[in-house]
Design a protein around this motif. Structure first.
Motif, PDB file in Angstrom:
ATOM      1  N   SER A   2       0.828  -1.197   0.000  1.00 49.13           N
ATOM      2  CA  SER A   2       0.000   0.000   0.000  1.00 49.13           C
ATOM      3  C   SER A   2       0.869   1.257   0.000  1.00 49.13           C
ATOM      4  O   SER A   2       1.998   1.267   0.443  1.00 49.13           O
ATOM      5  CB  SER A   2      -0.924  -0.016   1.202  1.00 49.13           C
ATOM      6  OG  SER A   2      -0.178  -0.047   2.384  1.00 49.13           O
ATOM      7  N   CYS A   4       0.809   5.117   1.305  1.00 48.30           N
ATOM      8  CA  CYS A   4       0.115   6.034   2.222  1.00 48.30           C
ATOM      9  C   CYS A   4      -0.363   7.297   1.530  1.00 48.30           C
ATOM     10  O   CYS A   4      -1.361   7.876   1.929  1.00 48.30           O
ATOM     11  CB  CYS A   4       1.026   6.397   3.383  1.00 48.30           C
ATOM     12  SG  CYS A   4       1.404   5.011   4.459  1.00 48.30           S
ATOM     13  N   CYS A   7      -3.944   6.968   0.378  1.00 47.36           N
ATOM     14  CA  CYS A   7      -4.867   6.362   1.338  1.00 47.36           C
ATOM     15  C   CYS A   7      -5.798   7.421   1.918  1.00 47.36           C
ATOM     16  O   CYS A   7      -5.397   8.557   2.184  1.00 47.36           O
ATOM     17  CB  CYS A   7      -4.091   5.695   2.461  1.00 47.36           C
ATOM     18  SG  CYS A   7      -5.144   4.880   3.687  1.00 47.36           S
ATOM     19  N   CYS A  21      -1.220   9.730   9.604  1.00 47.58           N
ATOM     20  CA  CYS A  21      -2.214   8.669   9.448  1.00 47.58           C
ATOM     21  C   CYS A  21      -3.207   8.733  10.609  1.00 47.58           C
ATOM     22  O   CYS A  21      -2.814   8.916  11.760  1.00 47.58           O
ATOM     23  CB  CYS A  21      -1.516   7.317   9.429  1.00 47.58           C
ATOM     24  SG  CYS A  21      -2.643   5.943   9.134  1.00 47.58           S
ATOM     25  N   LEU A  25      -1.651   2.348  14.850  1.00 46.07           N
ATOM     26  CA  LEU A  25      -1.142   0.992  14.685  1.00 46.07           C
ATOM     27  C   LEU A  25      -0.671   0.446  16.025  1.00 46.07           C
ATOM     28  O   LEU A  25      -0.161   1.198  16.860  1.00 46.07           O
ATOM     29  CB  LEU A  25       0.023   0.989  13.701  1.00 46.07           C
ATOM     30  CG  LEU A  25      -0.271   1.518  12.303  1.00 46.07           C
ATOM     31  CD1 LEU A  25       1.014   1.536  11.480  1.00 46.07           C
ATOM     32  CD2 LEU A  25      -1.329   0.697  11.621  1.00 46.07           C
ATOM     33  N   GLU A  29       2.355  -3.948  14.256  1.00 42.78           N
ATOM     34  CA  GLU A  29       2.100  -3.315  12.966  1.00 42.78           C
ATOM     35  C   GLU A  29       3.078  -2.169  12.718  1.00 42.78           C
ATOM     36  O   GLU A  29       3.594  -2.014  11.604  1.00 42.78           O
ATOM     37  CB  GLU A  29       0.664  -2.795  12.902  1.00 42.78           C
ATOM     38  CG  GLU A  29      -0.372  -3.883  12.879  1.00 42.78           C
ATOM     39  CD  GLU A  29      -1.776  -3.341  13.039  1.00 42.78           C
ATOM     40  OE1 GLU A  29      -2.687  -3.984  12.516  1.00 42.78           O
ATOM     41  OE2 GLU A  29      -1.968  -2.290  13.689  1.00 42.78           O
ATOM     42  N   PHE A  33       5.864  -1.787   9.711  1.00 38.89           N
ATOM     43  CA  PHE A  33       5.828  -0.599   8.871  1.00 38.89           C
ATOM     44  C   PHE A  33       7.188   0.100   8.843  1.00 38.89           C
ATOM     45  O   PHE A  33       7.691   0.469   7.790  1.00 38.89           O
ATOM     46  CB  PHE A  33       4.750   0.356   9.370  1.00 38.89           C
ATOM     47  CG  PHE A  33       4.692   1.655   8.627  1.00 38.89           C
ATOM     48  CD1 PHE A  33       4.219   1.695   7.328  1.00 38.89           C
ATOM     49  CD2 PHE A  33       5.110   2.816   9.229  1.00 38.89           C
ATOM     50  CE1 PHE A  33       4.162   2.892   6.632  1.00 38.89           C
ATOM     51  CE2 PHE A  33       5.053   4.017   8.544  1.00 38.89           C
ATOM     52  CZ  PHE A  33       4.586   4.052   7.248  1.00 38.89           C
ATOM     53  N   TRP A  39       5.151  -5.422   4.104  1.00 37.54           N
ATOM     54  CA  TRP A  39       3.955  -5.310   4.939  1.00 37.54           C
ATOM     55  C   TRP A  39       2.899  -4.521   4.201  1.00 37.54           C
ATOM     56  O   TRP A  39       3.158  -3.468   3.634  1.00 37.54           O
ATOM     57  CB  TRP A  39       4.304  -4.625   6.244  1.00 37.54           C
ATOM     58  CG  TRP A  39       3.130  -4.438   7.137  1.00 37.54           C
ATOM     59  CD1 TRP A  39       2.469  -5.422   7.809  1.00 37.54           C
ATOM     60  CD2 TRP A  39       2.478  -3.217   7.465  1.00 37.54           C
ATOM     61  NE1 TRP A  39       1.448  -4.875   8.547  1.00 37.54           N
ATOM     62  CE2 TRP A  39       1.420  -3.520   8.339  1.00 37.54           C
ATOM     63  CE3 TRP A  39       2.673  -1.906   7.106  1.00 37.54           C
ATOM     64  CZ2 TRP A  39       0.585  -2.563   8.866  1.00 37.54           C
ATOM     65  CZ3 TRP A  39       1.833  -0.947   7.629  1.00 37.54           C
ATOM     66  CH2 TRP A  39       0.803  -1.286   8.493  1.00 37.54           C
ATOM     67  N   GLU A  40       1.681  -5.014   4.205  1.00 32.57           N
ATOM     68  CA  GLU A  40       0.561  -4.296   3.615  1.00 32.57           C
ATOM     69  C   GLU A  40      -0.373  -3.858   4.741  1.00 32.57           C
ATOM     70  O   GLU A  40      -0.792  -4.663   5.560  1.00 32.57           O
ATOM     71  CB  GLU A  40      -0.190  -5.183   2.631  1.00 32.57           C
ATOM     72  CG  GLU A  40       0.620  -5.494   1.403  1.00 32.57           C
ATOM     73  CD  GLU A  40      -0.202  -6.167   0.332  1.00 32.57           C
ATOM     74  OE1 GLU A  40      -1.432  -5.984   0.342  1.00 32.57           O
ATOM     75  OE2 GLU A  40       0.388  -6.854  -0.488  1.00 32.57           O
ATOM     76  N   CYS A  41      -0.689  -2.594   4.748  1.00 32.93           N
ATOM     77  CA  CYS A  41      -1.532  -2.036   5.800  1.00 32.93           C
ATOM     78  C   CYS A  41      -2.951  -2.592   5.682  1.00 32.93           C
ATOM     79  O   CYS A  41      -3.579  -2.475   4.629  1.00 32.93           O
ATOM     80  CB  CYS A  41      -1.557  -0.513   5.681  1.00 32.93           C
ATOM     81  SG  CYS A  41      -2.550   0.276   6.960  1.00 32.93           S
ATOM     82  N   TYR A  43      -5.521  -1.381   6.967  1.00 32.94           N
ATOM     83  CA  TYR A  43      -6.461  -0.269   7.022  1.00 32.94           C
ATOM     84  C   TYR A  43      -6.441   0.580   5.754  1.00 32.94           C
ATOM     85  O   TYR A  43      -7.134   1.585   5.681  1.00 32.94           O
ATOM     86  CB  TYR A  43      -6.144   0.622   8.229  1.00 32.94           C
ATOM     87  CG  TYR A  43      -6.043  -0.159   9.507  1.00 32.94           C
ATOM     88  CD1 TYR A  43      -7.177  -0.657  10.123  1.00 32.94           C
ATOM     89  CD2 TYR A  43      -4.807  -0.429  10.074  1.00 32.94           C
ATOM     90  CE1 TYR A  43      -7.092  -1.388  11.291  1.00 32.94           C
ATOM     91  CE2 TYR A  43      -4.704  -1.165  11.240  1.00 32.94           C
ATOM     92  CZ  TYR A  43      -5.854  -1.636  11.842  1.00 32.94           C
ATOM     93  OH  TYR A  43      -5.760  -2.369  12.994  1.00 32.94           O
ATOM     94  N   PHE A  44      -5.635   0.181   4.768  1.00 32.73           N
ATOM     95  CA  PHE A  44      -5.506   0.955   3.537  1.00 32.73           C
ATOM     96  C   PHE A  44      -6.817   0.960   2.759  1.00 32.73           C
ATOM     97  O   PHE A  44      -7.429  -0.076   2.528  1.00 32.73           O
ATOM     98  CB  PHE A  44      -4.404   0.367   2.649  1.00 32.73           C
ATOM     99  CG  PHE A  44      -4.292   1.061   1.324  1.00 32.73           C
ATOM    100  CD1 PHE A  44      -3.658   2.274   1.219  1.00 32.73           C
ATOM    101  CD2 PHE A  44      -4.842   0.503   0.192  1.00 32.73           C
ATOM    102  CE1 PHE A  44      -3.554   2.920   0.004  1.00 32.73           C
ATOM    103  CE2 PHE A  44      -4.751   1.144  -1.027  1.00 32.73           C
ATOM    104  CZ  PHE A  44      -4.105   2.352  -1.116  1.00 32.73           C
TER     105      PHE A  44
END
Length: 57
Positions: A2, A4, A7, A21, A25, A29, A33, A39-41, A43-44
């Motif tokens: 993702s 940011c 987003c 953001c 997190l 997490e 990050f 790592w893929e968020c 919450y994206f």
């Protein structure tokens, strides 16, 4: 992975005069990050301002 910058949770904070953001997190997490792994968020969400209009058509 993702990005940011596109987003919906990445917003400009006028008090601190920078982007931040909205999601808090947890420790694990944040570690993933900051270490820059693959790592893929979770919450994206893409900031798509025209998504609502497309849905109405």
């Amino acid at each position: 992975m993702s990005n940011c910058d596109i987003c919906v949770n990445y917003v400009y904070d006028e008090e601190y005069e920078c982007y931040s953001c909205l999601v808090n997190l947890d420790e694990d997490e944040m570690y993933r990050f900051l270490t820059g792994g693959r790592w893929e968020c979770p919450y994206f969400r893409r900031d798509d301002e025209y998504g609502v209009v497309r849905h109405q058509i």
